[in-house]
Scaffold this motif. Structure first.
Motif, PDB file in Angstrom:
ATOM      1  N   GLY B 292      40.100  45.285  46.395  1.00  0.00           N
ATOM      2  CA  GLY B 292      38.988  44.643  45.694  1.00  0.00           C
ATOM      3  C   GLY B 292      37.650  45.245  46.036  1.00  0.00           C
ATOM      4  O   GLY B 292      37.552  46.420  46.407  1.00  0.00           O
ATOM      5  N   THR B 293      36.609  44.419  45.942  1.00  0.00           N
ATOM      6  CA  THR B 293      35.243  44.915  46.100  1.00  0.00           C
ATOM      7  C   THR B 293      34.574  44.372  47.349  1.00  0.00           C
ATOM      8  O   THR B 293      33.355  44.302  47.446  1.00  0.00           O
ATOM      9  CB  THR B 293      34.412  44.552  44.863  1.00  0.00           C
ATOM     10  N   THR B 304      51.691  43.937  47.262  1.00  0.00           N
ATOM     11  CA  THR B 304      51.263  44.050  45.861  1.00  0.00           C
ATOM     12  C   THR B 304      49.839  43.525  45.721  1.00  0.00           C
ATOM     13  O   THR B 304      49.332  42.852  46.614  1.00  0.00           O
ATOM     14  CB  THR B 304      52.166  43.207  44.937  1.00  0.00           C
ATOM     15  N   VAL B 305      49.210  43.829  44.599  1.00  0.00           N
ATOM     16  CA  VAL B 305      47.868  43.319  44.310  1.00  0.00           C
ATOM     17  C   VAL B 305      47.972  41.793  44.188  1.00  0.00           C
ATOM     18  O   VAL B 305      48.815  41.292  43.455  1.00  0.00           O
ATOM     19  CB  VAL B 305      47.342  43.930  42.986  1.00  0.00           C
ATOM     20  N   PRO B 306      47.147  41.057  44.918  1.00  0.00           N
ATOM     21  CA  PRO B 306      47.255  39.592  44.904  1.00  0.00           C
ATOM     22  C   PRO B 306      46.973  38.991  43.522  1.00  0.00           C
ATOM     23  O   PRO B 306      46.303  39.597  42.696  1.00  0.00           O
ATOM     24  CB  PRO B 306      46.192  39.134  45.901  1.00  0.00           C
ATOM     25  N   ASP B 307      47.477  37.779  43.345  1.00  0.00           N
ATOM     26  CA  ASP B 307      47.351  37.088  42.069  1.00  0.00           C
ATOM     27  C   ASP B 307      46.358  35.932  42.211  1.00  0.00           C
ATOM     28  O   ASP B 307      46.629  34.978  42.939  1.00  0.00           O
ATOM     29  CB  ASP B 307      48.734  36.553  41.670  1.00  0.00           C
ATOM     30  N   GLY B 319      35.976  35.039  42.447  1.00  0.00           N
ATOM     31  CA  GLY B 319      35.643  36.299  43.116  1.00  0.00           C
ATOM     32  C   GLY B 319      36.768  37.310  42.967  1.00  0.00           C
ATOM     33  O   GLY B 319      36.535  38.493  42.707  1.00  0.00           O
ATOM     34  N   MET B 320      38.011  36.838  43.103  1.00  0.00           N
ATOM     35  CA  MET B 320      39.169  37.732  42.969  1.00  0.00           C
ATOM     36  C   MET B 320      39.287  38.255  41.549  1.00  0.00           C
ATOM     37  O   MET B 320      39.533  39.442  41.320  1.00  0.00           O
ATOM     38  CB  MET B 320      40.468  36.985  43.321  1.00  0.00           C
ATOM     39  N   PRO B 331      47.207  41.851  38.554  1.00  0.00           N
ATOM     40  CA  PRO B 331      47.859  41.156  39.674  1.00  0.00           C
ATOM     41  C   PRO B 331      49.342  41.531  39.782  1.00  0.00           C
ATOM     42  O   PRO B 331      49.976  41.833  38.772  1.00  0.00           O
ATOM     43  CB  PRO B 331      47.715  39.668  39.319  1.00  0.00           C
ATOM     44  N   ASN B 332      49.840  41.521  41.009  1.00  0.00           N
ATOM     45  CA  ASN B 332      51.258  41.772  41.320  1.00  0.00           C
ATOM     46  C   ASN B 332      51.709  43.226  41.170  1.00  0.00           C
ATOM     47  O   ASN B 332      52.902  43.514  41.287  1.00  0.00           O
ATOM     48  CB  ASN B 332      52.181  40.847  40.492  1.00  0.00           C
TER      49      ASN B 332
END
Ligand code: SF4
Lengths: 212, 468
Positions: B292-293, B304-307, B319-320, B331-332
């Motif tokens: 993320g940022t 994995t990329v969070p959901d 924010g996510m 996500p995922n």
């Protein structure tokens, strides 16, 4: 530094946590060797649709209509309401310089990053830490009420809402004195010049390697 | 009463104390660079004040300097003016040492200070740069300051401060193969959050920290600021002393012996109490990748990329969502399926000789993947560059398709010509993945040098443990 005693100002809400100093003033503007003129580039990447360059005439640039500080109702705001960890990241004092130049004199948030918090006081900006539920309530009121203003009374350490409710806040006694009087830190410190010299001499004897 | 290292360092520097606990703290070392100093020098001059102690100042130009075609000088006129302003200011006031643009010892201020022995245990070290926390690796009270404070230190050799709370961050155990100080730093931030250290001074301790080299400790302390702590530090041990021996500004002979016996007292006493204690197991730390940022938006490479849909807190969820949109991620998605466009190995976090050796070990005999538009290695200083070239690391990088550049901050903050274009994705060994940090619209993933090298070879994030 300008004194800060009491402020009655329009409030603008910036509903984001972790707003970093790169966002407050992007790096290309750090090339300036001056302290002033950063206001038109405050929040540059969010505020404009194009990529800003130093020395540009910002009045001609396309504005992002969705960015909250561009909305007509918040023009002339002096109080910034925001979320936790405001001012994190780079230590650049250009961030408070830009906010001040933009017109902000007080910032209300749940928490601030240390260095930014410190830098505010050096420039006559008052950062105020308030509990999360007070911040939430203020966001709701600001959004619901065009022209929403707050009164900030530094000597009494209280933020007064239009409905009369007062929210007390904490501030270090020393910092408060400096703001109320507009004191220059360096001048204050130099009153202790003899103590500093004595300390330095002792140190030079005890740890000579520090003075190579 | 047993004292923490922080208590000792603090107490050793108090010149004067106000009734509310605000103290005047003496500053031993003042590092200066071109971006945050011009206004301070100007303020000093306007007020008719003098630099309090010239021999406390070590200066270099790093943020704006180009990393290639040095024969052309600094082509951007605004950057050039800033660097020339620093030249002129130092000429006028003097300094213990100045490493100007093109000097063989020039480089990133936080790399240059320690490698010259200008950072010594027990010092207070300040600089108009938040990553001054790096110097805490030498048991220093080291932190970033704003430009008004830069001027304050120049004029008074002191700073006004209040004592911080203390946090003990203990990492016990052994780091696994391919797991580095950078991964520890990111794992710590993932655990306590980017504001977790706000108001604290962090002492890093435990067997995993003692096992780190000075380079590794610097990487870790460098990132303390990303955990919200103004400073992070590590106690003195043999590793510290061995590193310093023989450095240009380190003491010599009998003074060295005296210094060492004092330095050895710079650790927390047995039984000292901290305001907060956080513990991590070294074995549980895997190579990390931010998605993320904000540096706290971080997961292990095999995750994995969070959901956001699974996040209960609405402010965090929003924010996510905003971060995923900016990063162009779904996500995922497995982290290892994220393709990168550029690779940057450099910055005050990871541009020391050890970082370059580790990256070169991954790269050796391999080629940068076809989809990588630019893979950049920017040594932290001229001395690091020379050392790397003596070891032939430059040849390994160049043979693999990397560009080998001159030292400086470079793409860490993209004030010079090295930057991301909008939408470009970068595996970067720097310290901040904020929106636009490496160029407007650029997407930064923070990783270790080994992981950046692995991403360059694979063309997407890859678990370096499978390659080593
Ligand atoms: S390398 Fe990056 S973080 Fe370090 S001093 Fe330079 S700009 Fe700052």
């Amino acid at each position: 530094m300008d004194k800060f005693i009491r402020l009655d100002g329009l409030v603008a809400p910036l509903d984001r946590a972790n707003v970093d100093t790169d966002a407050i003033i992007p790096k290309q503007f750090l090339k300036s060797i001056k302290r002033s003129g950063f206001g038109p580039n405050a929040f540059d990447e969010w505020r404009y649709m194009d990529v800003g360059q130093p020395g540009q005439d910002c009045s001609q640039r396309p504005k992002n209509p969705n960015f909250v500080l561009n909305q007509p109702r918040y023009q002339g705001a002096q109080v910034l309401l925001t979320r936790a960890n405001f001012g994190c990241g780079s230590s650049r004092e250009h961030a408070p310089w830009a906010l001040l130049d933009f017109g902000f004199r007080a910032i209300l948030a749940e928490s601030f990053a240390d260095i930014f918090f410190n830098n505010c006081f050096k420039n006559g900006i008052l950062p105020i830490v308030l509990p999360a539920q007070e911040i939430d309530a203020l966001f709701a009121q600001v959004e619901a009420t065009p022209g929403y203003r707050l009164t900030i009374d530094l000597s009494a350490q209280v933020v007064v809402r239009p409905d009369g409710k007062g929210i007390p806040f904490q501030i270090d006694a020393f910092r408060k004195e400096c703001l109320l009087n507009g004191w220059d830190d360096i001048g204050l410190t130099l009153r202790h010049a003899d103590k500093i010299k004595a300390f330095e001499e002792k140190r030079r004897i005890e740890q000579p390697w520090l003075f190579a | 009463m047993p004292q923490t290292l922080y208590d000792k360092l603090w107490q050793d520097h108090v010149v004067h104390e106000e009734a509310d606990g605000t103290a005047l703290i003496y500053i031993d070392r003042h590092l200066v660079h071109e971006v945050t100093s011009p206004q301070a020098f100007e303020g000093l001059k306007l007020a008719g004040r003098k630099l309090w102690r010239v021999s406390s100042v070590v200066a270099t130009a790093d943020h704006n300097t180009p990393t290639d075609h040095w024969e052309r000088g600094i082509e951007d006129p605004v950057s050039r003016q800033q660097v020339e302003t620093l030249d002129a200011n130092i000429r006028e006031t003097g300094a213990l040492a100045y490493f100007p643009f093109k000097d063989p010892r020039q480089g990133i201020v936080h790399v240059v200070g320690p490698e010259n022995g200008a950072t010594l245990p027990g010092m207070t070290v300040v600089c108009g740069d938040s990553h001054t926390s790096t110097h805490g690796a030498f048991a220093c009270l080291a932190h970033g300051i704003g430009t008004s404070e830069v001027e304050h230190v120049m004029a008074t050799q002191c700073l006004l401060q209040k004592k911080s709370k203390t946090m003990l961050l203990r990492v016990e155990g052994r780091l696994g193969k391919g797991v580095t100080a950078k991964d520890v730093a990111l794992a710590v931030i993932g655990r306590i959050g980017t504001a977790g250290g706000t108001g604290y001074a962090i002492e890093f301790a435990g067997s995993a920290i003692r096992g780190l080299s000075m380079e590794g400790r610097m990487t870790l302390c460098n990132m303390a600021i990303e955990a919200g702590a103004r400073m992070g530090f590590v106690a003195v041990d043999d590793t510290t002393i061995d590193y310093l021996r023989g450095r240009p500004f380190a003491p010599k002979g009998e003074v060295w012996e005296r210094a060492v016996s004092y330095w050895r007292t710079l650790r927390s006493d047995e039984g000292a109490s901290f305001d907060r204690v956080v513990e991590l197991r070294a074995e549980e730390i895997r190579p990390q990748v931010t998605w993320g940022t904000s540096p706290e938006m971080v997961v292990p490479v095999d995750a994995t990329v969070p959901d956001p849909a699974k996040e209960a807190d609405p402010v965090r969820r929003e924010g996510m969502e905003r971060a995923l949109q900016y990063m162009g991620l779904v996500p995922n998605t497995p982290i290892s399926e994220i393709a990168v466009d550029k690779v940057f190995i450099g910055s005050c976090t990871n541009s020391r000789i050890e970082d370059l050796r580790a990256a070169a070990a991954v790269v050796k005999g391999r080629r940068v993947a076809a989809n990588i538009r630019l893979a950049l290695v920017v040594p932290g200083s001229g001395l690091v560059k020379q050392q790397a070239e003596r070891e032939g690391l430059d040849k390994i990088f160049v043979a693999a398709g990397f560009e080998w550049r001159e030292p400086g901050c470079s793409m860490c903050l993209a004030m010079n010509a090295d930057r991301l274009e909008p939408g470009e994705r970068c595996a970067s060994t720097s310290n901040r993945n904020f929106e636009g940090r490496q160029g407007a619209g650029g997407r930064t993933h923070l990783v270790s040098p080994e992981m950046a090298a692995a991403a360059a070879i694979a063309g997407h994030f890859a678990d370096v443990r499978d390659i080593l």
